[in-house]
Structure formats: structure tokens, C-alpha cells
Scaffold this motif. Structure first.
Motif, PDB file in Angstrom:
ATOM      1  N   ASP A 242      60.450  32.087  12.667  1.00 48.14           N
ATOM      2  CA  ASP A 242      60.591  33.337  11.922  1.00 48.14           C
ATOM      3  C   ASP A 242      60.669  34.551  12.836  1.00 48.14           C
ATOM      4  O   ASP A 242      60.397  35.665  12.416  1.00 48.14           O
ATOM      5  N   ARG A 243      61.037  34.349  14.078  1.00 46.48           N
ATOM      6  CA  ARG A 243      61.098  35.464  15.017  1.00 46.48           C
ATOM      7  C   ARG A 243      62.313  36.340  14.705  1.00 46.48           C
ATOM      8  O   ARG A 243      63.418  35.835  14.482  1.00 46.48           O
ATOM      9  N   PRO A 244      62.149  37.664  14.697  1.00 49.15           N
ATOM     10  CA  PRO A 244      63.284  38.554  14.432  1.00 49.15           C
ATOM     11  C   PRO A 244      64.363  38.421  15.513  1.00 49.15           C
ATOM     12  O   PRO A 244      64.055  38.116  16.673  1.00 49.15           O
TER      13      PRO A 244
ATOM     14  N   ASP B  27      69.513  44.051   5.770  1.00 50.18           N
ATOM     15  CA  ASP B  27      69.061  43.871   7.154  1.00 50.18           C
ATOM     16  C   ASP B  27      69.599  44.970   8.061  1.00 50.18           C
ATOM     17  O   ASP B  27      69.406  44.915   9.280  1.00 50.18           O
TER      18      ASP B  27
ATOM     19  N   LYS C 249      67.666  40.396  11.629  1.00 52.00           N
ATOM     20  CA  LYS C 249      67.325  39.266  10.779  1.00 52.00           C
ATOM     21  C   LYS C 249      65.844  38.901  10.984  1.00 52.00           C
ATOM     22  O   LYS C 249      65.299  39.059  12.065  1.00 52.00           O
ATOM     23  N   ASN C 250      65.225  38.408   9.911  1.00 55.41           N
ATOM     24  CA  ASN C 250      63.808  37.989   9.953  1.00 55.41           C
ATOM     25  C   ASN C 250      62.897  39.123  10.412  1.00 55.41           C
ATOM     26  O   ASN C 250      61.978  38.922  11.206  1.00 55.41           O
ATOM     27  N   LYS C 251      63.141  40.324   9.918  1.00 59.59           N
ATOM     28  CA  LYS C 251      62.329  41.478  10.342  1.00 59.59           C
ATOM     29  C   LYS C 251      60.867  41.309   9.977  1.00 59.59           C
ATOM     30  O   LYS C 251      59.970  41.637  10.757  1.00 59.59           O
ATOM     31  N   GLY C 252      60.587  40.757   8.784  1.00 58.20           N
ATOM     32  CA  GLY C 252      59.204  40.607   8.348  1.00 58.20           C
ATOM     33  C   GLY C 252      58.504  41.949   8.257  1.00 58.20           C
ATOM     34  O   GLY C 252      59.056  42.936   7.761  1.00 58.20           O
TER      35      GLY C 252
END
Length: 317
Positions: A49-51, A116, A76-79
Motif C-alpha cells: 500500500d505504499r504511495p 488521485d 496512487k495509494n495516498k492513504g
């Protein structure tokens, strides 16, 4: 007869150890497989899940004075991480997420809800706005995407577009000199070179998605650009190579197709040292035990002979 009996007893004792030897060898093989697969699984989970940047936008943006300039950044995958824009010239943080941290109201962030995209918008762009801007995500270590902005007068832009069309008609492109996959030892010098079949007005180098920063705290980075009759040659050198210098390097000439080279910085240890540390201990212990058991067959025989001699000697008294 005593010797024969002692030899048989030693063989019986050694036979008792055979299942243990096979068990240790099997355990050793199993631990090697488990440690290797565990390392891969842990590594995959750490990066799942790393950005990362969806790097599909141009890294060189041009605009005309008084028009709007937009620098694209898709994460992507900013969380729950923070996306910021920084002006490289003065290290000024311009925006963080959707908030602006500059008194210059021309700067803002374009972020459609649930998207995103975290694009930097500069209204009424001026020549002083030219330079390098970085889109950053506060991961550990931090990741950044550098974009070069050039603001020109309208006449200059028309001339530049004509120049690009001329270059494109000649299939202008960069080419890495030497192998595109190189391996260097830690603390040595990384030397990269690319040639361009045109007289490029500028040549930039990227490490991953970030422009190579000659003023960084790392130091030891130099660039040499040479213009010849055949075109342009750019040479990048990085002294005191470390593991952080590994990765993809891209030579990006102005108005030409870029070219990339991958660098691997090697240490004294194998890359899979984490997997084999436990197995190496098992290997050592296995060798010691087996060696001991082989030697023990002769040793047990001698001890058995000695014991028989003592018993016979005492009974004769």
C-alpha cells in the motif's frame, strides 16, 4: 574378539545417530525455504500500500507569460499521507493537500474530490516563476516528483515550438553510452553518459521520478555537457556510491526522446543476506555435528578397547 565387540558397539551407537543426522539435514533445508519465502512475503506486504506517482505527465512544462500554467501530479495509494508542492529555488512549501501556504494568491491546488490528482495551478504566470517544482509525499523515506517549468514570452514560445518540430522531424533521441544495466561497488564512482543526435539546449538527469539535485546534502555529484558536430554528450558522475544511489537513471534532453540506464550498487553482503542468516547458522552446526560423529566412530572404538583392557587387567589381579 574384544576389538570386534567394540567395533560392533560403536557401529550400533552410530546407527542410533543416523536418524538425528537426517532430521538435522531436513530441518536445515526446510528453514532455508521458509526463511526465503518469509522474507519475500514481508517485503511484499511492506510495499503493498505504499504511495507512488502515476508518472504519465510531462516533466518539462512550458507556458506563455500571463497565461495559466498547470503542473500535473497524480498520487496512487495516498492513504493518510500528505501531498505538498515545493518550489526548489527557495525550498518554499507552496501547498499542502488542498491548503495554500504562500501569500502569492496565484498559486492553488486542483484536486477533484475522490481523485488521485494534486495539480499545482499558477495563474498569470510570469518569467520569474520558471524553475523546478517538486510534488512530495511524506512517506519514509520521502518520495518526490520534479517538474521543470519554463515561462516565456509569446514570440519565444512560437520559435521554440518550431524548433521542436524540426528536432522531431529528425527523430531526435538520446542514447546511453555503454550498458543500460551496470553494477558498481559501494563507495566507488558511478559514471553515466548519454549522447543526443541533436544540439539539445539542455539535458536533465532523473533518478527515479526525481531530478538529480546537484546542490543536495549528498554532495559529490557533477555534470558535464559537451557539444560536438554530431550532437550533444552529457556525462553524470556520482562519487562515493551508496545503496540509495541504486535505481533507474534517465537522460532527458530538451526536445528529444529520453534514454534510461539501471544502476545496482553492491555491498560486501549478498542482497538476500536477510534470508540466509538463520540458515548459515544451521549449516555450520550441521557440519560440526556430522564431523564430530564421523570422528567419534574411531574415538568410541578406542575408548571401548581401553575400557576392555582395564577390565581384563583388573580381573587378572
Amino acid at each position: 574378539m574384544v576389538a570386534s565387540y567394540g567395533k560392533k558397539q560403536c557401529s550400533d551407537n552410530l546407527n542410533k545417530f543416523k536418524p538425528i543426522i537426517f532430521f538435522i539435514l531436513h530441518l536445515n533445508s526446510s528453514i532455508q525455504q521458509i526463511s526465503a519465502s518469509s522474507f519475500l512475503i514481508i517485503n511484499d506486504l511492506a510495499t503493498l500500500d505504499r504511495p507512488y506517482f502515476d508518472d504519465i505527465s510531462p516533466r518539462n512544462v512550458s507556458a506563455v507569460v500571463d497565461e495559466t500554467a498547470i503542473l500535473r501530479c497524480r498520487v496512487k495509494n495516498k492513504g493518510n499521507r500528505t501531498v505538498s508542492w515545493m518550489r526548489k529555488r527557495d525550498l518554499h512549501i507552496l501547498t499542502t493537500n488542498i491548503y495554500t501556504y504562500t501569500g502569492d494568491q496565484r498559486f492553488s491546488v486542483l484536486h477533484p474530490p475522490s481523485s488521485d490528482d494534486w495539480d499545482l495551478k499558477i495563474d498569470y504566470a510570469q518569467t520569474r516563476d520558471s524553475g523546478i517544482y517538486e510534488c512530495q509525499v511524506n512517506t519514509e523515506p520521502k518520495i518526490n516528483l520534479a517538474i521543470t517549468l519554463e515561462i516565456t514570452a509569446e514570440n519565444d514560445m512560437r520559435d521554440r515550438n518550431s524548433e521542436k518540430l524540426y528536432y522531431n522531424s529528425k527523430a531526435a533521441r538520446a542514447k546511453i553510452l555503454g550498458s543500460t544495466e551496470i553494477h558498481v561497488k559501494r563507495d566507488s564512482t558511478i559514471a553515466l553518459a548519454c549522447s543526443v543526435n541533436i544540439h539539445a539546449s539542455s539535458v536533465l538527469w532523473y533518478h527515479g521520478s526525481a531530478i538529480v539535485d546537484f546542490d543536495s546534502l549528498r554532495g559529490g555529484i557533477s555534470l558535464e555537457t559537451e557539444k560536438t558536430d554530431a550532437g550533444t554528450t552529457s556525462r553524470l558522475m556520482l562519487t562515493r556510491a551508496s545503496l540509495r544511489d541504486s535505481g533507474n537513471y534517465t537522460c532527458v534532453p530538451n526536445a528529444a526522446v529520453p534514454a534510461s540506464v539501471r544502476v545496482h550498487v553492491l555491498t560486501g553482503e549478498q542482497p538476500a543476506a536477510m534470508q540466509t542468516s538463520v540458515a548459515s547458522v544451521i549449516n555450520a552446526s550441521t557440519v560440526i555435528i556430522i564431523t564430530y560423529l564421523i570422528i567419534s566412530e574411531d574415538l568410541l572404538f578406542k575408548i571401548s578397547n581401553l575400557a576392555q583392557y582395564i577390565l581384563v587387567h583388573r580381573s587378572s589381579r
